[in-house]
Write a protein that holds these residues in place. Structure first.
Motif, PDB file in Angstrom:
ATOM      1  N   CYS A   6       0.854  -1.188   0.000  1.00 53.10           N
ATOM      2  CA  CYS A   6       0.000   0.000   0.000  1.00 53.10           C
ATOM      3  C   CYS A   6       0.891   1.238   0.000  1.00 53.10           C
ATOM      4  O   CYS A   6       1.811   1.328   0.807  1.00 53.10           O
ATOM      5  CB  CYS A   6      -0.905  -0.009   1.230  1.00 53.10           C
ATOM      6  SG  CYS A   6      -1.770   1.555   1.482  1.00 53.10           S
ATOM      7  N   TYR A   8       0.496   3.976   1.140  1.00 58.16           N
ATOM      8  CA  TYR A   8       0.371   4.786   2.361  1.00 58.16           C
ATOM      9  C   TYR A   8       0.790   4.013   3.614  1.00 58.16           C
ATOM     10  O   TYR A   8       1.170   4.608   4.603  1.00 58.16           O
ATOM     11  CB  TYR A   8      -1.063   5.283   2.521  1.00 58.16           C
ATOM     12  CG  TYR A   8      -1.532   6.041   1.291  1.00 58.16           C
ATOM     13  CD1 TYR A   8      -1.226   7.390   1.131  1.00 58.16           C
ATOM     14  CD2 TYR A   8      -2.229   5.386   0.271  1.00 58.16           C
ATOM     15  CE1 TYR A   8      -1.611   8.074  -0.014  1.00 58.16           C
ATOM     16  CE2 TYR A   8      -2.614   6.063  -0.875  1.00 58.16           C
ATOM     17  CZ  TYR A   8      -2.309   7.406  -1.015  1.00 58.16           C
ATOM     18  OH  TYR A   8      -2.676   8.071  -2.146  1.00 58.16           O
ATOM     19  N   CYS A   9       0.675   2.674   3.582  1.00 54.03           N
ATOM     20  CA  CYS A   9       0.905   1.884   4.794  1.00 54.03           C
ATOM     21  C   CYS A   9       2.080   0.910   4.678  1.00 54.03           C
ATOM     22  O   CYS A   9       2.564   0.421   5.689  1.00 54.03           O
ATOM     23  CB  CYS A   9      -0.330   1.054   5.149  1.00 54.03           C
ATOM     24  SG  CYS A   9      -1.825   2.005   5.266  1.00 54.03           S
ATOM     25  N   HIS A  59      -7.363  -0.213   0.027  1.00 53.86           N
ATOM     26  CA  HIS A  59      -6.902  -0.781   1.304  1.00 53.86           C
ATOM     27  C   HIS A  59      -8.070  -0.708   2.292  1.00 53.86           C
ATOM     28  O   HIS A  59      -8.059   0.069   3.236  1.00 53.86           O
ATOM     29  CB  HIS A  59      -5.679  -0.007   1.809  1.00 53.86           C
ATOM     30  CG  HIS A  59      -4.945  -0.735   2.901  1.00 53.86           C
ATOM     31  ND1 HIS A  59      -3.868  -0.216   3.551  1.00 53.86           N
ATOM     32  CD2 HIS A  59      -5.139  -1.969   3.438  1.00 53.86           C
ATOM     33  CE1 HIS A  59      -3.437  -1.080   4.467  1.00 53.86           C
ATOM     34  NE2 HIS A  59      -4.200  -2.146   4.408  1.00 53.86           N
ATOM     35  N   CYS A  63      -6.043   1.833   5.547  1.00 53.11           N
ATOM     36  CA  CYS A  63      -6.175   3.284   5.472  1.00 53.11           C
ATOM     37  C   CYS A  63      -7.362   3.705   4.594  1.00 53.11           C
ATOM     38  O   CYS A  63      -7.659   4.883   4.489  1.00 53.11           O
ATOM     39  CB  CYS A  63      -4.891   3.877   4.926  1.00 53.11           C
ATOM     40  SG  CYS A  63      -4.528   3.344   3.242  1.00 53.11           S
TER      41      CYS A  63
HETATM   42 ZN   LIG Z   1      -3.027   1.554   3.366  1.00 52.01          ZN
END
Ligand SMILES: [Zn+2]
Lengths: 91, 1001
Positions: A6, A8-9, A59, A63
């Motif tokens: 991901c 962002y994660c 996701h 998130c």
């Molecule tokens: Zn994420």
């Protein structure tokens, strides 16, 4: 059992994600101007490629962000992940 | 027990610990360290089961997880019972009871044995061809077939054991703790990689550990002695975790593997108590090293399935590892040198080896010479053409093979024997590799499929990669490991190895007999009773694809997935069809590698933990007041509150009347709630709902209908404008998560320019909805200073208020058609506010009602429930809700689809009301509606979606979807049921208070 990175994660098990179909199909800005055929093209027609495919993923249990993925459907290899709004690579 | 069959010594068996067990009701004993198979063989028991189709007597064939025959039912006098356990894997413990499967009434007297006598009439596809016709007879056939051919008995009681799941993340996973696996794991760990080594056996060391092979030396020691020392040192290595009795079941993409760790199956009952039985390991490894070894192949010849016929390597393992002799008079049958190792091992233990039948012309390796020098007779260029002995092998017949290997010549040699060790070469265990998506290549030299293209960071080492000789195993491992781990050296680079090369090879997939093939029984798949004859028949009948032949003949479809015979099946197909093995390919190996128990798969997710569920803050009150519950999505919702032994119907009638006559109260906490904020919130609502939102005043509420882009109704609910840029949206109970997901999708991907933020607040608020003509009085009692006048607090508006110290948001909205209020409070005040409402409503006999009454009340008003009256194919126009579709808005989700030719058709299914001619008949939901009973086939016009008996109207009412129903008001239609036809009339779907007077009453 993908391991999806991901943007962002970081790397997470694919159970946390939801696949969202083909990427880069933009919702028409003026739907009322479209013929039935043109609207149907947007609404229903999707590619189902054996090989490199551009996909949307979410996701969902993380998130909740959407992002794009380039995946080889013949062997499930993820070639690239990039954020929404970023340009797809030229093959 | 005859002591002859147990020879000494074996360091792996503890002969000081006697273990008693039962097999088919008879008492036996073995020693600690025995498997059920080794203990039975030590008691001279070979006959352990009957074959699936012909019910032929079958014996123990292997010493491992590939066993096709010795499949037993395990029980121990408790609720614990497990079918399909391989006797070669289960370790015996005091009190173990096992019994044969596939035989009825007993393994020695089996009725199904008649199938063997009539086997000429049971060729491949027999079941498909015969029992499928006529189709209606299948139930009768099935009873007979199941009774005589079952695959064990499933447990009838609750599983008494506890199972567990564990996630493991490691740098390197090594599967298989033979010599390759041990060296690989040790070197990975020594290079600071977190390493996990697993093996399905209880001992490390694979096949090297017990074999004293004369011609295999490491550092001038026997390879087994050398390896034992290495294993001892493993315990001191950091970063290395070792799990025995752990079998990898599945190898998925991205190096995700599932393994079953067996923790208590080898313990006696009293030691099993309080322990986890099996654990499912979910392993994510950066790198995987497969060292899964190779499985010995049998040879395919006439009557190759009698008890006493075993794999040559199994005969050796039983002798070397368990100290058990499989027969008094042993013969070996081979196409390679392996059988000579077994023969020599028996000979050195003083056990009689009668002869070796070898299909090769000669071999000049050292082991063959040693066997010759020991005086064991070798019949070169011979094949076995037949065997005898019904419940135990008694004799074999061999003849000279022709040069082309297609026929036999000369005179017959008969050799009496009670054990035949068969050696057909080695098949690398590539199952896990192919499961992971790996592609194989065929090696013409060894007639094996080998790993070729790796789909992830993994490698195969040792014999599963086609290295069979010690020297090549170790040297290839060293080279490959350095590359794989990116290191300069291993700690065994300079180890001195001696092993011999095998030169002479001859492979014949199907060995000829002196009888024509039609008169022979060369079994390819022992468990499913598929013979070479069946495969040839399938090819004659036109099957070409290996996957089709597999299904038609059932080859490889047993619980062992044909681990022994699959290669021969391919070979016979290739030979018969005249194609190359490499062109034929293989069938797919599917997980699990060996069967898993259901217990392991579900782990702790049983009983109340099977699925998650959600409860409202008022749940305890509902329980105290004897509510019945229904599941709505994951929610447990109060369904109805039966009083004094009422039936559901009685309770719902009472609740429904009370809500309209005085006051009712509903727990509406489960409705989805989404907090929407941002400067573009109004514009956002305009785009996602069909109606207009810009002009909604602050403090006002509005009902909204949400469509999919295809124009079909997706969700509905009331949204309240709390502030200039602040809304609270409610959704259906079941749709909450999906609606939020859909809205996020549009915000993030289509309209990222909008300044809007969404937060799920479903769990943050509890909602008590009070309705009925006295609801206003009740609210007035609760908040005396709140102005409830029509001017100040009209229908579809909102107020912040306080009940005692509890802050609340009160919406005057209604899903029943009655004057009603929804009181929203912070969740933890939910029960308190509910109790306050009950207290205040006491003088008005306020009646709690559940979801069933809610459904009834809204049906009286013709309000839809998305998901009950709609099914994803209904537009708002179909629902006769044109009023909510804005004509002025340029665009909203789904708008364009409402003008597609298909959605504009007159004859679409449309929502209507239905009244039965007899007002006492309540229709069944889902019942089909027709207009002409004499038509054939009859044309279905639609179906009933909601149906109730209305106590307020004193008649039955229903909602339905009917083709062209909009223009059929007053039309008489029919509902044919099993025992009668019900006459109905199409009506307006609003049955009660059609002018909405009660809302403001
Ligand atoms: Zn994420």
């Amino acid at each position: 059992m993908f391991l999806i990175n991901c943007p962002y994660c970081g790397e997470r098990d694919h159970q946390e994600f939801k696949a969202g179909g083909e990427a880069h199909i933009e919702r028409p800005k003026q739907p009322t101007e479209l013929s039935d055929d043109e609207w149907a093209e947007y609404l229903f027609m999707r590619k189902n490629i054996k090989g490199i495919q551009f996909e949307r993923w979410n996701h969902a249990h993380g998130c909740r962000k959407w992002f794009n993925m380039v995946r080889d459907t013949s062997n499930d290899q993820i070639k690239l992940i990039y954020k929404m709004g970023e340009k797809p690579p030229a093959e | 027990m005859s002591t002859y069959f147990r020879i000494k010594p074996s360091e792996f068996i503890d002969e000081t610990v006697r273990v008693s067990f039962k097999f088919n009701g008879k008492n036996y004993h073995g020693f600690k360290g025995d498997t059920l198979a080794s203990a039975l063989l030590a008691n001279n028991v070979h006959l352990v089961g009957r074959s699936f189709k012909y019910h032929r007597p079958r014996g123990i064939m292997t010493a491992g997880s590939e066993e096709p025959n010795a499949i037993v039912q395990i029980s121990d006098g408790t609720n614990r019972t497990e079918p399909n356990v391989r006797a070669t894997e289960i370790e015996i413990y005091e009190g173990l009871e096992a019994s044969s499967q596939n035989c009825w009434p007993s393994v020695n007297h089996d009725i199904g044995g008649i199938n063997n006598a009539i086997s000429a009439f049971l060729p491949a596809g027999f079941y498909y061809k015969t029992f499928m016709w006529p189709a209606s007879f299948w139930e009768k056939y099935e009873y007979v077939i199941r009774h005589s051919a079952g695959l064990g008995k499933s447990p009838t009681e609750r599983d008494p054991d506890v199972y567990d799941h564990r996630y493991i993340h490691c740098d390197v996973l090594v599967v298989g703790a033979g010599i390759s696996g041990i060296l690989a794991a040790r070197n990975a760990a020594k290079n600071n990689l977190k390493t996990l080594l697993v093996d399905e056996k209880n001992e490390l060391g694979g096949s090297t550990i017990y074999q004293n092979r004369e011609f295999n030396k490491i550092e001038n020691q026997n390879s087994s002695d050398w390896l034992k020392k290495e294993i001892k040192e493993l315990r001191n290595i950091k970063n290395l975790e070792i799990k025995t009795r752990t079998s990898v079941a599945a190898f998925h993409g991205y190096n995700y593997l599932l393994a079953r760790e067996n923790l208590t199956d080898h313990l006696e009952n009293k030691d099993k108590q309080g322990k986890i039985r099996q654990r499912l390991l979910k392993i994510r490894a950066k790198k995987v090293i497969l060292a899964t070894g190779a499985l010995e192949r049998p040879l395919i010849f006439n009557n190759n399935d009698r008890p006493g016929i075993m794999l040559s390597s199994a005969v050796k393992k039983y002798a070397d590892f368990y100290g058990v002799v499989s027969g008094k008079k042993n013969v070996f049958f081979t196409n390679n040198d392996s059988a000579y190792e077994s023969a020599f091992c028996l000979h050195n233990k003083g056990i009689n080896v009668e002869a070796i039948i070898d299909i090769r012309e000669s071999s000049n390796s050292k082991i063959v010479k040693a066997v010759e020098e020991a005086g064991i007779k070798i019949h070169w260029s011979h094949t076995i053409v037949d065997t005898r002995g019904y419940k135990r092998l008694s004799e074999i017949s061999a003849m000279m093979l022709s040069n082309d290997g297609l026929s036999v010549t000369g005179s017959k040699i008969n050799i009496s024997c009670d054990c035949l060790g068969v050696a057909g070469g080695w098949t690398p265990a590539v199952h896990l590799f192919t499961q992971s998506g790996g592609k194989l290549k065929f090696d013409e030299n060894d007639n094996v499929f080998l790993p070729n293209i790796y789909p992830s960071e993994q490698m195969s080492v040792g014999s599963c990669n086609g290295d069979f000789k010690l020297k090549e195993i170790i040297s290839n491992l060293s080279t490959n490991l350095k590359q794989f781990l990116k290191v300069d050296k291993t700690d065994f680079d300079n180890v001195l190895i001696e092993s011999e090369e095998e030169n002479s090879k001859r492979n014949i997939w199907l060995l000829p007999s002196d009888k024509p093939i039609g008169k022979t029984k060369p079994f390819v798949d022992y468990q499913n009773d598929a013979t070479a004859k069946d495969i040839k028949l399938a090819l004659r009948e036109g099957f070409r694809s290996i996957e089709h032949v597999k299904r038609y003949t059932t080859t490889g479809m047993g619980t062992d997935q044909g681990k022994l015979g699959n290669m021969h099946a391919l070979g016979i197909i290739a030979d018969t069809a005249g194609v190359k093995m490499s062109e034929l390919g293989t069938t797919t190996f599917r997980p699990p590698y060996t069967p898993l128990t259901f217990g392991t798969i579900v782990g702790r997710n049983v009983g109340e933990y099977f699925d998650v569920f959600r409860r409202t803050p008022m749940n305890d009150w509902h329980i105290e007041n004897k509510a019945e519950f229904e599941n709505v999505g994951q929610w447990k919702r109060a369904w109805y509150y039966p009083a004094n032994g009422e039936t559901m119907h009685e309770a719902v009638q009472r609740e429904s009347k009370a809500a309209r006559e005085s006051a009712g109260i509903l727990d509406a906490s489960t409705l989805g709630k989404i907090d929407i904020q941002g400067t573009d919130a109004s514009e956002f609502l305009n785009r996602v709902y069909t109606n207009a939102w810009s002009k909604l005043g602050i403090g006002k509420c509005r009902y909204g209908l949400m469509l999919n882009e295809d124009g079909m109704v997706y969700d509905d609910g009331v949204t309240t404008r709390l502030g200039e840029n602040h809304y609270l949206m409610t959704t259906t109970t079941g749709g909450a998560a999906n609606v939020l997901g859909k809205l996020e999708d549009y915000l993030q991907t289509e309209w990222p320019e909008l300044d809007v933020y969404l937060t799920s607040v479903t769990d943050h608020f509890a909602t008590a909805s009070i309705c009925g003509p006295n609801s206003k009085k009740i609210l007035n009692k609760l908040i005396p200073d709140l102005d409830l006048s029509e001017e100040s607090f009209p229908h579809m508006s909102f107020k912040n208020a306080q009940i005692g110290n509890i802050k609340c948001r009160i919406m005057r909205i209604s899903f029943t058609g009655e004057h009603s209020y929804e009181i929203n409070v912070q969740s933890n005040y939910g029960k308190a506010i509910w109790e306050k409402c009950m207290e205040a409503g006491k003088e008005f006999s306020i009646t709690p009602y559940g979801t069933e009454t809610m459904h009834l009340l809204r049906a009286e008003k013709g309000f839809i429930i998305v998901g009950q009256d709609t099914d994803g194919t209904m537009t708002p126009i179909d629902l006769q809700m044109d009023w909510i579709v804005s004509k002025k808005k340029y665009d909203f989700i789904g708008k364009r689809s409402l003008y597609r030719s298909d959605t504009m058709k007159e004859e679409r299914k449309q929502l209507v009301g239905l009244l039965t001619d007899d007002p006492n008949i309540v229709l069944e939901e889902g019942a089909q509606i027709v207009s002409d009973l004499n038509q054939s086939p009859v044309n279905m016009l639609g179906h009933v979606t909601s149906s109730y008996y209305s106590p307020n109207l004193k008649k039955s009412i229903a909602l339905a979807v009917v083709r062209g129903g909009k223009n059929m008001m007053g039309k008489k239609l029919f509902i044919p049921m099993e025992d009668k036809t019900i006459n109905v009339t199409i009506e307006n779907p609003v049955f009660f208070d059609t002018e909405n007077k009660r809302l403001n009453a």
